[in-house]
Design an enzyme around this catalytic site. Structure first.
Site, PDB file in Angstrom:
ATOM      1  N   THR A  14      79.382  57.914  84.216  1.00 32.79           N
ATOM      2  CA  THR A  14      79.343  57.222  82.923  1.00 32.79           C
ATOM      3  C   THR A  14      80.175  57.965  81.884  1.00 32.79           C
ATOM      4  O   THR A  14      80.257  59.195  81.899  1.00 32.79           O
ATOM      5  CB  THR A  14      77.898  57.110  82.386  1.00 32.79           C
ATOM      6  OG1 THR A  14      77.321  58.424  82.344  1.00 32.79           O
ATOM      7  CG2 THR A  14      77.038  56.212  83.228  1.00 32.79           C
ATOM      8  N   ARG A  15      80.766  57.198  80.971  1.00 33.72           N
ATOM      9  CA  ARG A  15      81.387  57.736  79.767  1.00 33.72           C
ATOM     10  C   ARG A  15      80.976  56.838  78.603  1.00 33.72           C
ATOM     11  O   ARG A  15      81.002  55.607  78.731  1.00 33.72           O
ATOM     12  CB  ARG A  15      82.914  57.751  79.867  1.00 33.72           C
ATOM     13  CG  ARG A  15      83.472  58.828  80.794  1.00 33.72           C
ATOM     14  CD  ARG A  15      83.208  60.223  80.251  1.00 33.72           C
ATOM     15  NE  ARG A  15      83.797  61.278  81.044  1.00 33.72           N
ATOM     16  CZ  ARG A  15      83.185  61.926  82.042  1.00 33.72           C
ATOM     17  NH1 ARG A  15      81.968  61.576  82.405  1.00 33.72           N
ATOM     18  NH2 ARG A  15      83.782  62.907  82.668  1.00 33.72           N
ATOM     19  N   LYS A  60      71.010  60.369  81.957  1.00 33.13           N
ATOM     20  CA  LYS A  60      71.968  61.476  81.944  1.00 33.13           C
ATOM     21  C   LYS A  60      71.895  62.153  80.585  1.00 33.13           C
ATOM     22  O   LYS A  60      71.785  61.477  79.555  1.00 33.13           O
ATOM     23  CB  LYS A  60      73.365  60.918  82.188  1.00 33.13           C
ATOM     24  CG  LYS A  60      74.476  61.951  82.178  1.00 33.13           C
ATOM     25  CD  LYS A  60      75.781  61.252  82.575  1.00 33.13           C
ATOM     26  CE  LYS A  60      77.001  62.023  82.189  1.00 33.13           C
ATOM     27  NZ  LYS A  60      78.231  61.270  82.475  1.00 33.13           N
ATOM     28  N   HIS A  86      77.166  68.743  74.212  1.00 33.85           N
ATOM     29  CA  HIS A  86      78.592  68.529  73.908  1.00 33.85           C
ATOM     30  C   HIS A  86      79.163  69.867  73.431  1.00 33.85           C
ATOM     31  O   HIS A  86      78.712  70.406  72.427  1.00 33.85           O
ATOM     32  CB  HIS A  86      78.667  67.467  72.813  1.00 33.85           C
ATOM     33  CG  HIS A  86      80.032  67.013  72.430  1.00 33.85           C
ATOM     34  ND1 HIS A  86      81.046  66.778  73.326  1.00 33.85           N
ATOM     35  CD2 HIS A  86      80.552  66.709  71.201  1.00 33.85           C
ATOM     36  CE1 HIS A  86      82.120  66.356  72.679  1.00 33.85           C
ATOM     37  NE2 HIS A  86      81.856  66.319  71.386  1.00 33.85           N
ATOM     38  N   HIS A 126      84.643  62.382  85.918  1.00 30.15           N
ATOM     39  CA  HIS A 126      83.657  62.020  86.945  1.00 30.15           C
ATOM     40  C   HIS A 126      82.269  62.129  86.304  1.00 30.15           C
ATOM     41  O   HIS A 126      82.130  62.612  85.188  1.00 30.15           O
ATOM     42  CB  HIS A 126      83.769  62.946  88.148  1.00 30.15           C
ATOM     43  CG  HIS A 126      83.634  64.394  87.798  1.00 30.15           C
ATOM     44  ND1 HIS A 126      84.685  65.124  87.302  1.00 30.15           N
ATOM     45  CD2 HIS A 126      82.582  65.246  87.824  1.00 30.15           C
ATOM     46  CE1 HIS A 126      84.294  66.362  87.061  1.00 30.15           C
ATOM     47  NE2 HIS A 126      83.010  66.461  87.363  1.00 30.15           N
ATOM     48  N   LYS A 182      87.175  57.203  76.550  1.00 30.49           N
ATOM     49  CA  LYS A 182      87.074  55.844  76.010  1.00 30.49           C
ATOM     50  C   LYS A 182      88.428  55.295  75.570  1.00 30.49           C
ATOM     51  O   LYS A 182      88.643  54.101  75.519  1.00 30.49           O
ATOM     52  CB  LYS A 182      86.069  55.801  74.845  1.00 30.49           C
ATOM     53  CG  LYS A 182      86.484  56.653  73.664  1.00 30.49           C
ATOM     54  CD  LYS A 182      85.436  56.709  72.559  1.00 30.49           C
ATOM     55  CE  LYS A 182      84.289  57.627  72.845  1.00 30.49           C
ATOM     56  NZ  LYS A 182      84.639  59.060  73.087  1.00 30.49           N
ATOM     57  N   CYS A 191      81.987  69.808  84.767  1.00 29.23           N
ATOM     58  CA  CYS A 191      83.140  69.002  84.375  1.00 29.23           C
ATOM     59  C   CYS A 191      83.926  69.832  83.354  1.00 29.23           C
ATOM     60  O   CYS A 191      83.453  70.887  82.913  1.00 29.23           O
ATOM     61  CB  CYS A 191      82.612  67.707  83.760  1.00 29.23           C
ATOM     62  SG  CYS A 191      83.855  66.433  83.462  1.00 29.23           S
TER      63      CYS A 191
END
Ligand SMILES: Cc1cc2nc3c(=O)[nH]c(=O)nc-3n(C[C@H](O)[C@H](O)[C@H](O)COP(=O)(O)OP(=O)(O)OC[C@H]3O[C@@H](n4cnc5c(N)ncnc54)[C@H](O)[C@@H]3O)c2cc1C
Length: 397
Positions: free
Chosen positions: A62-63, A277, A281, A59, A358, A325
């Site tokens: 965007t990815r 956004k 990471h 969610h 992806k 997330c």
């Protein structure tokens, strides 16, 4: 590979009996359901929520998708197949799911991002450019980089719509005959003879084969001590650009990953209408998917704001919102797509470690192949054996 000698699954006609059960209908499970249903396989899918939802790993609107894969060149053919399948899904669902923006991998020349992306581009002959900090600024003025940083630019990178992709896969799967069980968590599964039985609060379901695609819940669901999977809390933030908002439109601005310290990365997605956004990471706390700390601390917002102010000084205006997330990490950061240690007809699909979305279209196709006995030697690097041998190394060979 799952029991190839047995060939395609034979259909049975008992109630609650099907060919394949998929547990978890997020990125990987929805794609697997779609590919199985398209091939005429009887497939039933279960999810504990109503996907797409905001409690797992898929969610946040965007990815990023990128082709010159810094993590390892072995991912390149798989991501190229994923691009084809996302385009096919767009056509079949009549939905826009991908926006090409180009992508910048930014850092020191010998850092993991830039050197890894270059390695993949060279090994696979991919279109790319190497840019100095000044060249990045003149081409994409939102970025202001220190002179000792460089960038790798790839034109094919862009943005996928994760919720839209899950929804499209599920809708087309159901249209092709798949059986959907939402708000029905699988409580246990067991193998008996050549069947697999799955139990939920509503009943028991038998199948010839089972795909465990439960994301952050896989570590407990797979019941396999030989594999260590850890769930990591992540936070995403959305900001209104402080100034010159047009510099951050996806028409003018690429996605970017920035290695701001050795092996420490944050990423940026241009403003498609919900704000820019940004997120770090990894570097998150380990957690349990049922007890995630969903509140976001000021320190977490400040950290990302500071990084934006350093590298994209006009981008960090008012914060609109933040969301949590989950990553599900293997010890070496690569995927796990492999038969269960004790049950050859159960496939464990844990393609995450923070970079799996992806690939979901291509992983879904691969799961369908494996379920039907089609060998996929290209997935051998994602087997369990390497995880038994290594604890922390990045070891895809
Ligand atoms: C903040 C963040 C940013 C990311 N950015 C990128 C990116 O830019 N690019 C990229 O490629 N990847 C990215 N990723 C990684 C990517 O999103 C994940 O790899 C991918 O979404 C994982 O999909 P999944 O199917 O394994 O898990 P999920 O999509 O979470 O699906 C698991 C499903 O299983 C269900 N479930 C769990 N237990 C049960 C049960 N017992 N019974 C039934 N159902 C169950 C859950 O409800 C859930 O729907 C990001 C991840 C995060 C968290």
């Amino acid at each position: 590979m799952i029991d190839a000698a047995r060939g395609p699954v034979q259909s049975l006609d008992m109630t609650h009996t099907t060919d394949v059960i998929v547990v978890g209908l997020g990125a990987m499970g929805s794609a697997a359901m779609y590919h199985l249903a398209q091939r005429g396989v009887r497939v039933a899918g279960f999810d504990r929520f109503v996907p797409p939802h905001a409690f797992g790993s898929t969610h946040g609107l965007t990815r990023i998708i990128r082709e010159s894969y810094y993590e390892h060149p072995r991912y390149v053919p798989l991501v190229q197949r994923a691009y084809e399948l996302w385009a096919d899904l767009e056509r079949r669902s009549a939905r826009r799911l991908f926006h090409q923006t180009g992508g910048l991998m930014i850092g020191r020349k010998n850092g993991v991002l830039v050197s890894g992306a270059l390695r993949s581009a060279r090994e696979h002959g991919l279109e790319h450019e190497e840019l100095t900090a000044a060249e990045v600024h003149s081409r994409f003025p939102g970025f202001v980089l220190p002179n000792d940083m460089v960038a790798f630019y790839e034109p094919r990178a862009g943005i996928l719509d994760p919720e839209g992709c899950v929804d499209a896969h599920l809708q087309l799967a159901v249209a092709a005959g798949a059986e959907l069980h939402v708000e029905e968590p699988v409580e246990t599964w067991s193998a008996f003879g050549d069947r697999i039985r799955v139990a939920t609060a509503k009943g028991e379901y038998d199948a010839a084969r089972l795909a465990l695609c439960a994301g952050a819940w896989n570590p407990t669901l797979i019941d396999d001590d030989s594999v260590s999977l850890r769930v990591e809390r992540q936070v995403m933030h959305w900001f209104t650009p402080a100034r010159e908002a047009e510099l951050f439109s996806p028409r003018r601005c690429p996605i970017a990953m920035i290695e701001y310290a050795p092996d420490r990365i944050f990423y940026f997605v241009p403003d498609g209408g919900d704000g820019i956004k940004a997120a770090i990471h990894h570097e998150g706390e380990l957690t349990d998917p049922d007890r995630v700390r969903r509140d976001v601390g000021n320190d977490e917002v400040d950290r990302v704001t500071e990084l934006l102010e350093t590298y994209l000084p006009c981008a960090a205006g008012e914060r609109r919102r933040s969301a949590t997330c989950l990553y599900t990490n293997t010890p070496d950061g690569h995927f796990l797509v492999a038969p269960h240690a004790r049950h050859a007809d159960v496939l464990v699909v844990s393609a995450c470690s923070g970079h799996g979305f992806k690939f979901a279209s291509a992983i879904g196709e691969a799961v369908a192949d494996l379920m039907m006995g089609v060998p996929r030697p290209d997935l051998d690097p994602f087997g369990r054996e390497r995880l038994a041998q290594t604890s922390t190394a990045r070891s895809l060979g």
